[in-house]
Enzyme design. Structure first.
Site, PDB file in Angstrom:
ATOM      1  N   ASP A 111      -4.979  17.435 -22.517  1.00 47.11           N
ATOM      2  CA  ASP A 111      -3.518  17.461 -22.426  1.00 47.11           C
ATOM      3  C   ASP A 111      -2.960  16.139 -21.880  1.00 47.11           C
ATOM      4  OD1 ASP A 111      -0.895  17.999 -22.117  1.00 47.11           O
ATOM      5  OD2 ASP A 111      -1.130  19.588 -20.621  1.00 47.11           O
ATOM      6  N   TYR A 124      18.578  18.082 -36.610  1.00 48.02           N
ATOM      7  CA  TYR A 124      17.670  17.123 -35.968  1.00 48.02           C
ATOM      8  C   TYR A 124      18.433  16.124 -35.089  1.00 48.02           C
ATOM      9  CZ  TYR A 124      13.283  14.791 -35.176  1.00 48.02           C
ATOM     10  OH  TYR A 124      12.175  14.279 -34.550  1.00 48.02           O
TER      11      TYR A 124
HETATM   12  P1  NAD Z   1       1.617  15.250 -35.568  1.00 44.48           P
HETATM   13  O1  NAD Z   1       1.757  16.690 -35.296  1.00 44.48           O
HETATM   14  O2  NAD Z   1       0.939  14.846 -36.838  1.00 44.48           O
HETATM   15  O3  NAD Z   1       0.825  14.511 -34.375  1.00 44.48           O
HETATM   16  C1  NAD Z   1       0.948  14.867 -33.046  1.00 44.48           C
HETATM   17  C2  NAD Z   1      -0.167  14.251 -32.213  1.00 44.48           C
HETATM   18  O4  NAD Z   1       0.061  14.594 -30.837  1.00 44.48           O
HETATM   19  C3  NAD Z   1      -1.580  14.758 -32.551  1.00 44.48           C
HETATM   20  O5  NAD Z   1      -2.508  13.687 -32.412  1.00 44.48           O
HETATM   21  C4  NAD Z   1      -1.848  15.794 -31.445  1.00 44.48           C
HETATM   22  O6  NAD Z   1      -3.218  15.991 -31.139  1.00 44.48           O
HETATM   23  C5  NAD Z   1      -1.134  15.125 -30.290  1.00 44.48           C
HETATM   24  N1  NAD Z   1      -0.753  16.043 -29.212  1.00 44.48           N
HETATM   25  C6  NAD Z   1       0.129  17.074 -29.253  1.00 44.48           C
HETATM   26  N2  NAD Z   1       0.226  17.651 -28.025  1.00 44.48           N
HETATM   27  C7  NAD Z   1      -0.609  16.955 -27.207  1.00 44.48           C
HETATM   28  C8  NAD Z   1      -0.949  17.059 -25.838  1.00 44.48           C
HETATM   29  N3  NAD Z   1      -0.412  17.966 -25.039  1.00 44.48           N
HETATM   30  N4  NAD Z   1      -1.888  16.197 -25.352  1.00 44.48           N
HETATM   31  C9  NAD Z   1      -2.461  15.254 -26.148  1.00 44.48           C
HETATM   32  N5  NAD Z   1      -2.142  15.094 -27.449  1.00 44.48           N
HETATM   33  C10 NAD Z   1      -1.240  15.936 -27.969  1.00 44.48           C
HETATM   34  O7  NAD Z   1       3.072  14.644 -35.478  1.00 44.48           O
HETATM   35  P2  NAD Z   1       3.825  13.395 -36.117  1.00 44.48           P
HETATM   36  O8  NAD Z   1       4.785  13.902 -37.125  1.00 44.48           O
HETATM   37  O9  NAD Z   1       2.881  12.303 -36.451  1.00 44.48           O
HETATM   38  O10 NAD Z   1       4.722  12.974 -34.865  1.00 44.48           O
HETATM   39  C11 NAD Z   1       4.409  11.907 -34.005  1.00 44.48           C
HETATM   40  C12 NAD Z   1       5.706  11.273 -33.526  1.00 44.48           C
HETATM   41  O11 NAD Z   1       6.399  10.722 -34.653  1.00 44.48           O
HETATM   42  C13 NAD Z   1       6.666  12.282 -32.880  1.00 44.48           C
HETATM   43  O12 NAD Z   1       7.337  11.663 -31.819  1.00 44.48           O
HETATM   44  C14 NAD Z   1       7.651  12.570 -34.011  1.00 44.48           C
HETATM   45  O13 NAD Z   1       8.907  13.002 -33.552  1.00 44.48           O
HETATM   46  C15 NAD Z   1       7.732  11.196 -34.643  1.00 44.48           C
HETATM   47  N6  NAD Z   1       8.278  11.179 -36.024  1.00 44.48           N
HETATM   48  C16 NAD Z   1       7.840  12.038 -36.973  1.00 44.48           C
HETATM   49  C17 NAD Z   1       8.443  12.026 -38.232  1.00 44.48           C
HETATM   50  C18 NAD Z   1       7.996  12.974 -39.327  1.00 44.48           C
HETATM   51  O14 NAD Z   1       8.734  13.134 -40.292  1.00 44.48           O
HETATM   52  N7  NAD Z   1       6.842  13.566 -39.223  1.00 44.48           N
HETATM   53  C19 NAD Z   1       9.449  11.094 -38.528  1.00 44.48           C
HETATM   54  C20 NAD Z   1       9.825  10.193 -37.541  1.00 44.48           C
HETATM   55  C21 NAD Z   1       9.245  10.249 -36.281  1.00 44.48           C
END
Ligand code: NAD
Length: 392
Positions: free
Chosen positions: A111, A235
């Site tokens: 975590d 959002y």
């Molecule tokens: P994702 O779900 O693919 O990745 C999340 C990551 O966080 C994973 O590696 C997971 O293991 C890790 N994680 C989650 N909880 C955790 C914890 N408690 N401890 C350690 N690791 C933890 O998500 P994503 O879409 O790649 O999002 C990543 C960032 O990018 C976020 O801030 C999201 O808002 C941002 N984002 C996403 C998008 C989209 O469309 N997907 C667009 C713009 C920005």
């Protein structure tokens, strides 16, 4: 074990180790085909390193810039009865590829919001890297346990101020329908900020700074989604948007607080893509299916790896990167420009159950969704018996 996808609602509850490895390799291959990164950081910490944008950041730093990478993620290992999570298998595949290339890689699974994982990460940096030059903050989580009080906060995905009724696509039932979302209470807004806002990013940077493991001129970035009118009510101007605004506050605070090291802290705005995090947000599957279709037709569609490669080359490590009025790096212009948004809005207004599959690129959305878990890839024989017990 023969592994076929088990989809429950917006999530797939299993993952395919061979498929995840192919998906990771595809991203590595993409990076290898691009010009190597100039002035690439050599010691990189990625918090949220196992899937989506964080994994793409790790691959870009390692295979585009030859960086040693330390990852932090929260994934489930395989058991005799269950596969590991996709992020588990992605990490194993990343480690194998990095090792073959002679690149240092270490991952801490636990975590990231906790003090213990921050301490373990700092110890590992001291032992193996000395300091870090880049810290990517890419967590997406529905919950956060406050390390001081032990209280667990949950985020909500609700509008702010007033109720909102809109179209959505129910991926489970293959149904375009209306949803009405009640406005968030003040507590729900505050809790969402607590989980997805800048506080934990600041705690990470403070801990790394105080332990003396941030290199001079170190950079850090956290990821945001800004979007436009179609997604603002759920959002940008909603609970999650409030949390993301808090990242802007945190970035400014970090720049001011750590000017001794000339720390550069940015919020980077990325485009909407299918990831485990975004598929859970109402409206997003419909919006993403439409924008995929429009951007593919325009020839501007990008996935996580393309976005992040540009973030490194045109943003973080560009000589004179373009910043928006809030000082953010913007990689989302190909999505949010007026002309592209006008096309998506026109489609949005027409979409019904009957024309959904014709007007939207749901096929593309669904293929990308399956790929997140290592499914639907031509290279993989899904009837073959595979060993789910993959380790790194
Ligand atoms: P994702 O779900 O693919 O990745 C999340 C990551 O966080 C994973 O590696 C997971 O293991 C890790 N994680 C989650 N909880 C955790 C914890 N408690 N401890 C350690 N690791 C933890 O998500 P994503 O879409 O790649 O999002 C990543 C960032 O990018 C976020 O801030 C999201 O808002 C941002 N984002 C996403 C998008 C989209 O469309 N997907 C667009 C713009 C920005």
């Amino acid at each position: 074990m023969v592994i076929h996808p088990k989809i429950r609602g917006f999530i797939c509850t299993n993952a395919h180790p061979v498929g995840c490895a192919v998906h990771v390799q595809q991203q590595i291959d993409y990076i290898r085909k691009q010009p190597a990164l100039d002035d690439a950081p050599k010691r990189v910490l990625v918090i949220g390193s196992s899937t989506g944008y964080g994994l793409a950041s790790r691959i870009t730093a390692a295979f585009g810039g030859g960086a040693k990478t330390l990852g932090v993620c929260f994934e489930k290992e395989p058991t005799e009865k269950r596969t590991g999570t996709a992020g588990w298998y992605n990490t194993a595949a990343f480690h194998e590829a990095a090792e073959k290339e002679g690149l240092y890689a270490h991952t801490i699974n636990g975590d990231a919001f906790s003090d213990e994982i921050k301490e373990a990460t700092i110890e590992r940096i001291k032992e193996d890297l000395g300091k870090v030059d880049l810290v990517i903050y890419s967590l997406a989580s529905p919950k956060r346990k406050d390390p001081v009080t032990g209280e667990v906060y949950s985020s909500t995905l609700k509008p702010v101020g007033q109720a909102y009724t809109t179209k959505t696509y129910d991926t489970d039932r293959d149904e375009v329908k209306e949803i009405s979302l009640e406005p968030a209470t003040d507590d729900e807004i505050q809790n969402t900020v607590k989980v997805m806002g800048g506080e934990d990013w600041e705690l990470w940077i403070a801990a790394l700074h105080d332990a003396g493991v941030l290199a001079e001129n170190c950079k850090t970035t956290a990821y945001t989604y800004i979007g436009k009118q179609l997604t603002w009510p759920i959002y940008g101007h909603a609970t999650i948007g409030r949390a993301k605004e808090d990242l802007d506050r945190a970035a400014a605070a970090l720049r001011a607080r750590y000017s001794d090291l000339n720390l550069e802290a940015y919020v980077s705005s990325l485009k909407a893509l299918v990831t485990q995090a975004s598929s859970a947000i109402p409206v997003m599957p419909l919006y993403i299916s439409l924008i995929y279709g429009v951007m593919k037709e325009e020839g501007t569609h990008e996935g996580c790896i393309e976005q992040i490669y540009r973030l490194f080359t045109e943003g973080l490590y560009a000589e004179d990167p373009e910043l928006d009025e809030a000082g953010r790096l913007r990689m989302d212009a190909k999505e949010t420009n007026e002309a592209t948004q006008a096309k998506v809005t026109a489609l949005w207004n027409q979409i019904t159950q009957d024309n959904f599959h014709e007007l939207a690129d749901y096929e593309g959305y669904h293929a990308d969704f399956l790929k997140l878990f290592g499914f639907g890839l031509d290279e993989v024989d899904y009837d073959a018996d595979v060993d789910p017990d993959v380790r790194w």
